[in-house]
Motif scaffolding. Structure first.
Motif, PDB file in Angstrom:
ATOM      1  N   THR A  85       0.824  -1.201   0.000  1.00 47.71           N
ATOM      2  CA  THR A  85       0.000   0.000   0.000  1.00 47.71           C
ATOM      3  C   THR A  85       0.860   1.253   0.000  1.00 47.71           C
ATOM      4  N   GLY A  86       2.109   1.090   0.408  1.00 50.16           N
ATOM      5  CA  GLY A  86       2.957   2.261   0.523  1.00 50.16           C
ATOM      6  C   GLY A  86       2.536   3.163   1.668  1.00 50.16           C
ATOM      7  N   LYS A  87       1.560   2.674   2.446  1.00 53.36           N
ATOM      8  CA  LYS A  87       1.027   3.489   3.539  1.00 53.36           C
ATOM      9  C   LYS A  87       2.042   3.642   4.656  1.00 53.36           C
ATOM     10  N   ASN A  88       2.721   2.544   4.892  1.00 50.83           N
ATOM     11  CA  ASN A  88       3.591   2.500   6.047  1.00 50.83           C
ATOM     12  C   ASN A  88       4.953   3.088   5.690  1.00 50.83           C
TER      13      ASN A  88
ATOM     14  N   LEU B 136       1.753 -12.971   1.977  1.00 49.22           N
ATOM     15  CA  LEU B 136       0.552 -12.960   2.817  1.00 49.22           C
ATOM     16  C   LEU B 136       0.626 -11.855   3.863  1.00 49.22           C
ATOM     17  N   ILE B 137       1.812 -11.666   4.414  1.00 49.14           N
ATOM     18  CA  ILE B 137       1.979 -10.599   5.406  1.00 49.14           C
ATOM     19  C   ILE B 137       1.770  -9.241   4.759  1.00 49.14           C
ATOM     20  N   ALA B 138       2.316  -9.085   3.562  1.00 48.39           N
ATOM     21  CA  ALA B 138       2.121  -7.826   2.836  1.00 48.39           C
ATOM     22  C   ALA B 138       0.625  -7.612   2.593  1.00 48.39           C
ATOM     23  N   LEU B 139      -0.048  -8.687   2.227  1.00 50.21           N
ATOM     24  CA  LEU B 139      -1.493  -8.624   1.998  1.00 50.21           C
ATOM     25  C   LEU B 139      -2.212  -8.216   3.289  1.00 50.21           C
ATOM     26  N   ALA B 140      -1.803  -8.817   4.379  1.00 49.66           N
ATOM     27  CA  ALA B 140      -2.471  -8.574   5.666  1.00 49.66           C
ATOM     28  C   ALA B 140      -2.236  -7.159   6.186  1.00 49.66           C
ATOM     29  N   LEU B 173      -9.054 -12.009   3.603  1.00 46.01           N
ATOM     30  CA  LEU B 173      -8.011 -11.396   2.780  1.00 46.01           C
ATOM     31  C   LEU B 173      -7.723 -12.247   1.551  1.00 46.01           C
ATOM     32  N   LEU B 174      -7.677 -13.548   1.771  1.00 44.57           N
ATOM     33  CA  LEU B 174      -7.378 -14.441   0.652  1.00 44.57           C
ATOM     34  C   LEU B 174      -8.518 -14.450  -0.353  1.00 44.57           C
ATOM     35  N   GLN B 175      -9.757 -14.467   0.160  1.00 40.93           N
ATOM     36  CA  GLN B 175     -10.905 -14.429  -0.744  1.00 40.93           C
ATOM     37  C   GLN B 175     -10.884 -13.132  -1.554  1.00 40.93           C
ATOM     38  N   GLY B 176     -10.516 -12.058  -0.883  1.00 42.19           N
ATOM     39  CA  GLY B 176     -10.397 -10.781  -1.584  1.00 42.19           C
ATOM     40  C   GLY B 176      -9.295 -10.833  -2.626  1.00 42.19           C
ATOM     41  N   TYR B 177      -8.201 -11.476  -2.259  1.00 42.29           N
ATOM     42  CA  TYR B 177      -7.073 -11.549  -3.187  1.00 42.29           C
ATOM     43  C   TYR B 177      -7.425 -12.355  -4.437  1.00 42.29           C
ATOM     44  N   ASP B 178      -8.306 -13.326  -4.285  1.00 37.73           N
ATOM     45  CA  ASP B 178      -8.774 -14.082  -5.456  1.00 37.73           C
ATOM     46  C   ASP B 178      -9.312 -13.128  -6.519  1.00 37.73           C
ATOM     47  N   SER B 179     -10.029 -12.105  -6.092  1.00 35.81           N
ATOM     48  CA  SER B 179     -10.590 -11.131  -7.040  1.00 35.81           C
ATOM     49  C   SER B 179      -9.496 -10.297  -7.697  1.00 35.81           C
ATOM     50  N   VAL B 180      -8.402 -10.115  -6.965  1.00 34.18           N
ATOM     51  CA  VAL B 180      -7.258  -9.408  -7.545  1.00 34.18           C
ATOM     52  C   VAL B 180      -6.647 -10.289  -8.624  1.00 34.18           C
ATOM     53  N   TYR B 181      -6.383 -11.535  -8.243  1.00 30.73           N
ATOM     54  CA  TYR B 181      -5.741 -12.455  -9.187  1.00 30.73           C
ATOM     55  C   TYR B 181      -6.598 -12.666 -10.424  1.00 30.73           C
ATOM     56  N   LEU B 198     -16.653  -7.176  -0.201  1.00 33.12           N
ATOM     57  CA  LEU B 198     -16.086  -5.823  -0.199  1.00 33.12           C
ATOM     58  C   LEU B 198     -14.561  -5.868  -0.133  1.00 33.12           C
ATOM     59  N   MET B 199     -14.051  -6.893   0.545  1.00 36.38           N
ATOM     60  CA  MET B 199     -12.603  -7.056   0.653  1.00 36.38           C
ATOM     61  C   MET B 199     -11.976  -7.177  -0.731  1.00 36.38           C
ATOM     62  N   GLY B 200     -12.650  -7.909  -1.599  1.00 36.88           N
ATOM     63  CA  GLY B 200     -12.154  -8.064  -2.970  1.00 36.88           C
ATOM     64  C   GLY B 200     -12.063  -6.713  -3.654  1.00 36.88           C
ATOM     65  N   ARG B 201     -13.098  -5.932  -3.498  1.00 39.46           N
ATOM     66  CA  ARG B 201     -13.130  -4.602  -4.087  1.00 39.46           C
ATOM     67  C   ARG B 201     -11.984  -3.746  -3.552  1.00 39.46           C
ATOM     68  N   GLN B 202     -11.832  -3.798  -2.222  1.00 38.45           N
ATOM     69  CA  GLN B 202     -10.807  -2.984  -1.572  1.00 38.45           C
ATOM     70  C   GLN B 202      -9.395  -3.392  -2.024  1.00 38.45           C
ATOM     71  N   LEU B 203      -9.163  -4.696  -2.058  1.00 34.87           N
ATOM     72  CA  LEU B 203      -7.822  -5.159  -2.421  1.00 34.87           C
ATOM     73  C   LEU B 203      -7.518  -4.900  -3.897  1.00 34.87           C
ATOM     74  N   GLN B 204      -8.533  -4.995  -4.748  1.00 33.95           N
ATOM     75  CA  GLN B 204      -8.304  -4.671  -6.161  1.00 33.95           C
ATOM     76  C   GLN B 204      -7.782  -3.248  -6.284  1.00 33.95           C
ATOM     77  N   LYS B 205      -8.323  -2.365  -5.461  1.00 41.18           N
ATOM     78  CA  LYS B 205      -7.877  -0.972  -5.470  1.00 41.18           C
ATOM     79  C   LYS B 205      -6.415  -0.885  -5.019  1.00 41.18           C
ATOM     80  N   VAL B 206      -6.136  -1.569  -3.899  1.00 42.26           N
ATOM     81  CA  VAL B 206      -4.776  -1.560  -3.364  1.00 42.26           C
ATOM     82  C   VAL B 206      -3.785  -2.072  -4.404  1.00 42.26           C
TER      83      VAL B 206
END
Lengths: 399, 399
Positions: A85-88, B136-140, B173-181, B198-206
């Motif tokens: 995210t580059g947030k941190n 995964l940590i970066a994702l989290a 987070l992982l379910q959201g990441y599926d939408s990214v992938y 909504l997590m998928g939407r948010q992570l796609q943005k990130v």
């Protein structure tokens, strides 16, 4: 022998968990020569170390004296993780090269305390970097959110609505997993690390390591003020790379009370030796300043060398003798101008003007803390601080 | 055309987020023939599907009618993760082979609704299985603990001290990441999935996906009782693999009100067709039972075939005609014994005994719901339920 070792290991500790395990490890060392491992984690950033940081290193050195191999663990894994995210902004991603460079500077300092031949430097990205997301999730299944939120800092942040990233929950788990991977027998850290240290113990159990690590927590070292923790930002610190003169002088500046604390946590002197010093001071046989000088010499020599420490002491004496002006100096007055040698005799500082002239020639006479070189000097009207040698002072008013 | 498509897509939805995006995708399809993707996630366990599960599939089928490729996502990743502690007895580790077998059985059912040629079955362990702990940590790091604890179920469990494993925080987070992938354009799910969607939407943005997925949430289908959600444990369900007779009969058992709900969520009939049926029923031109039969036929034919559905209807009629006895049956009495043909005339069910005899010969006369074959039958004293054809009833007391 084991008893003494155990006493030295227990020395200054804030808390020990499973001291019995430590006893058994020592027994196995003394009776069978079996070594054991003591883990301590370090950040791969390269801070200017100060004595506060060395409390842990001193304890590790003590362990090395009694059969331990030190697992000098570099927390390189998290430092190499980016923040997508580059947030941190505060988390700078370090390359492995950066980290190794930082650690070289770190260990250069550390090996002034630790025995290099009994130290294994390990980087946790060597195993955590190979860990899969699936492994991490399996690892995370060992801890509940509620338990994690019991950790002091998380608890405070949660209550005051200061954001905690879910990723932060992973770090204690990873630190704990390091102890699984390294099969550490003992881990040491600061009291603020208790949660993470216990995590290692807990995870070792989960991962079927028969004997879990003992835990040894060191207190936070007080700074020069004797009250607040030693820290750079508070300015109450002694830096490991301070010049010998600064280092020596700073140690001498601490209170007598704090001196004994520093002895406990920083000195290589044994508990018995320290106890003997304390007794001698109490009985008036030894001036506390003398003891403090010894501590200052020991610490300065540790990070520089004996000669540098000795020079620092002499320089300190030289500079500080200036200000060793007694409070009760006799005052004299006379008509001016007056010959310096005669003035010294009049002020009862010299038995004769010829002796006065000899002392001036040898540089033993000062006016207003500056050496007098001219034996024919005439003092005109004014006020003068006269000094002969180190101890004789007089104030002279010339009318 | 777009308007109609949009209406059909919006049909029955509980909530839509970014309907504008859906409009644009439809426009691009109708004007330029551009397809788009709709993601839906499925568990790799092989439950006996019931109609509640097919609400989502129906919506996907609607999307396929209007240019969508369906990303039929199998959540195979978590199913392959073990629990090292063995604590979580409910989580059975499935092998990839198990999963594929389960999914085959799943999709066999699903393809009775979905267009297979417009469906991509994807397994998320194909990419999540390659994800590193560091990734995964970066994702989290994108989600705070506080935000995670806002999720309804987590919030409830946290407040009532029901343990949440930290690993559970990873799943949204992982379910959201599926939408990214998968770069999904739309994701659909149940209302209970809102947080994860909504997590998928948010992570796609990130992760810098320009246009985030629209979200479409389907309501939970009520069971046969019309009140509680359809579920196996409540016994109020219609199973996708129910026998045609059961399936048909269960649909016919629902209330008229629930019937319209089922039409909305489960029927392939267009909104216009359904509206026409409703009008006809309201105006008394169509009996609601007839409409319900159509629905039962449609659903039974979907999971079996038209013939099986028709047979089921006939069987149903045959069995249930028995019980189609009006509540207000005229009662008669006479002296016995009495000839059956005369009794039917006395009870005003037949115009003549000769007509009565013809009906008996043709099997159109029943006594106590059993066909009469003997046209010479004499009724002795007792009570009888007489029936001619389907609709004529009488009770006769023979003294």
């Amino acid at each position: 022998m084991i008893d003494e070792a155990l006493r030295e290991i227990n020395r200054g500790c804030a808390e020990i968990i499973d001291n019995e395990r430590i006893e058994k490890l020592l027994k196995a060392y003394f009776q069978e020569g079996k070594t054991y491992t003591v883990k301590a984690g370090f950040d791969p950033t390269a801070p200017d170390l100060h004595l506060g940081h060395t409390v842990l290193l001193q304890k590790l050195a003590t362990f090395q004296k009694y059969g331990a191999r030190v697992q000098f663990l570099i927390g390189s894994f998290t430092a190499t993780i980016g923040d997508p995210t580059g947030k941190n902004a505060t988390r700078k991603v370090l390359s492995k090269e950066d980290i190794i460079k930082n650690i070289e500077s770190y260990t250069t300092q550390a090996f002034k305390i630790l025995d290099e031949s009994k130290t294994d430097i390990v980087y946790n990205d060597d195993w955590l970097g190979k860990m899969s997301a699936a492994d991490l999730i399996a690892l995370a299944s060992n801890l509940t959110v509620a338990r994690m939120l019991e950790r002091d800092d998380f608890s405070k942040r949660f209550k005051t609505n200061v954001a905690i990233a879910t990723s932060e929950f992973m770090y204690p788990l990873l630190q704990g997993y390091d102890s699984v991977y390294l099969k550490s027998d003992i881990e040491i850290g600061g009291t603020d690390q208790k949660f993470n240290l216990l995590m290692g113990r807990q995870l070792q159990k989960v991962y079927n390591i028969k004997k879990q690590q003992a835990i040894l927590m060191m207190p936070i070292l007080e700074g020069l003020d004797g009250v607040q923790k030693m820290s750079k930002s508070l300015g109450n610190y002694i830096g490991v790379s301070d010049e010998p003169n600064d280092m020596f002088g700073k140690v001498l500046s601490i209170s007598d009370e704090l001196m004994w604390r520093y002895f406990e946590l920083l000195s290589d002197k044994s508990l018995d030796e320290i106890a003997a010093l304390e007794r001698a001071v109490k009985e008036g046989k030894l001036h506390p300043k003398k003891v403090k000088e010894d501590l200052a010499l020991e610490i300065t020599a540790r990070f520089h060398d004996k000669e540098a420490a000795q020079n620092a002491k002499e320089e300190f004496d030289r500079i500080h003798s200036k200000s060793q002006i007694p409070n009760d100096i006799s005052e004299f007055s006379c008509e001016g101008p007056i010959w310096i040698a005669k003035a010294l005799v009049d002020c009862k500082m010299e038995p004769s003007t010829s002796q006065a002239r000899r002392d001036i020639k040898q540089g033993g006479v000062k006016i207003d803390q500056k050496k007098v070189s001219d034996e024919k000097l005439e003092l005109s009207s004014g006020e003068y601080l006269l000094q002969v040698g180190k101890r004789k002072f007089a104030k002279l008013k010339v009318k």
